[in-house]
Design an enzyme around this catalytic site. Sequence first.
Site, PDB file in Angstrom:
ATOM      1  N   ARG A 249      47.431  21.090  32.151  1.00  0.00           N
ATOM      2  CA  ARG A 249      46.721  22.285  32.012  1.00  0.00           C
ATOM      3  C   ARG A 249      44.942  21.706  31.603  1.00  0.00           C
ATOM      4  O   ARG A 249      45.170  21.018  30.416  1.00  0.00           O
ATOM      5  CB  ARG A 249      47.059  23.092  31.375  1.00  0.00           C
ATOM      6  CG  ARG A 249      48.239  24.102  31.784  1.00  0.00           C
ATOM      7  CD  ARG A 249      47.978  24.859  33.042  1.00  0.00           C
ATOM      8  NE  ARG A 249      49.176  25.590  33.412  1.00  0.00           N
ATOM      9  CZ  ARG A 249      50.143  24.934  34.677  1.00  0.00           C
ATOM     10  NH1 ARG A 249      49.752  24.589  35.314  1.00  0.00           N
ATOM     11  NH2 ARG A 249      50.473  26.165  34.721  1.00  0.00           N
ATOM     12  N   GLU A 277      38.211  25.851  35.464  1.00  0.00           N
ATOM     13  CA  GLU A 277      38.468  25.916  36.808  1.00  0.00           C
ATOM     14  C   GLU A 277      38.265  26.486  38.228  1.00  0.00           C
ATOM     15  O   GLU A 277      37.841  27.817  37.662  1.00  0.00           O
ATOM     16  CB  GLU A 277      39.863  24.939  36.648  1.00  0.00           C
ATOM     17  CG  GLU A 277      40.056  24.631  37.900  1.00  0.00           C
ATOM     18  CD  GLU A 277      41.815  24.024  38.191  1.00  0.00           C
ATOM     19  OE1 GLU A 277      42.039  22.869  37.443  1.00  0.00           O
ATOM     20  OE2 GLU A 277      42.936  25.168  37.638  1.00  0.00           O
ATOM     21  N   HIS A 296      42.307  19.944  41.938  1.00  0.00           N
ATOM     22  CA  HIS A 296      43.287  20.589  41.441  1.00  0.00           C
ATOM     23  C   HIS A 296      44.629  20.481  42.782  1.00  0.00           C
ATOM     24  O   HIS A 296      45.348  21.524  43.328  1.00  0.00           O
ATOM     25  CB  HIS A 296      43.619  22.043  41.080  1.00  0.00           C
ATOM     26  CG  HIS A 296      45.037  22.845  40.452  1.00  0.00           C
ATOM     27  ND1 HIS A 296      45.235  23.249  39.331  1.00  0.00           N
ATOM     28  CD2 HIS A 296      46.273  22.694  39.896  1.00  0.00           C
ATOM     29  CE1 HIS A 296      45.824  23.521  38.999  1.00  0.00           C
ATOM     30  NE2 HIS A 296      46.789  23.267  39.513  1.00  0.00           N
TER      31      HIS A 296
END
Length: 338
Positions: A249, A277, A296
């Site tokens: 994370r 993000e 990601h």
Amino acid sequence: MPERPQALIAMTAAYVPQVFPPEVLARLRESVTVDETLVAASLSAPDPRIRETLARTEILLTGWGCPRLDADVLAAAPHLRAVLHSAGSVKGLVTPELWRRGIVVSSAAEANALPVAEYTLAMILLAGKDVFAHRDRLRAEPAAYPGWGLLPGIGNHGRRVGIVGASRIGRRLVELLRPFDLRPALTDPYVDQREAAALGVPLLDLDDLLRTSEIVTLHAPETPRTRRLIGRRELALMPDGAVLINTARGALVDHDALTAELRTGRLSAILDVTDPEPLPADSPLLGLPNAFVTPHLAGSQGNEAARLGAAVAEEAERLLAGAELAYGVDPAALERAA
């Protein structure tokens, strides 16, 4: 043959063909009645067809984009008894009302852990060879590499890899590292020496792990305790030339502190997750030569998503057979899970 229970898919519709391709859908239909063209992106104000199906639904097949299952949603699903999640974390999905009703929840987090661990393994091996810096130097100075030669300071022989978090991904990574001549070590406040010995890795506290690891890879969940786990002090503990990998994370890392450290050239970073993000277009992390940032993509992508759907189909089979779910979510452990 008894009638198959009604299921409803609740996720972002664009993901359905990847998560439930024809072969997975066929297997799923052996256990439940489901229409893959009827997908609930919203459950709070669904269209009449979805509302009518939800009223009969016993099994909710959820995934990325599924709305939160609050009291109003559950009131519209009086027969719901199971939520089978075709992705990782269910934290954004479950509510106290769900647990109060005794609805069982399963997650495909175990299946999603495999590609993340594979990505991390690949990055560890590439980082050990300092591949990204040498790729950039070759582009800028082709004459610097006239032919084959021994390059100092790189290699994966005996390199210490510090794993932060014995999560599903962290444990899978330990397994994947076994064939390689690397030295993994682990830090996790919920793991004792006996469990670490069973995993085959030494257990260190975080500071010792940071001091002694040439590559540090993060696999802890985001909780109040782990937010900004790696900040200015922790980065300063890492040895010169060390590499920080984050596939967990983004909030685990203080990005301002990391940016400042990277600007000195002392450390490198491989980031598949960031905070925020996505990063803003002017983020220095996108331009620093010792920061390798990916969007990601370590988790299930493309054909890997079918593995998640298959995990859901397996759980549906177990549920209908009255067997214990293999990937059931324990609400008591959810607070310290990813």
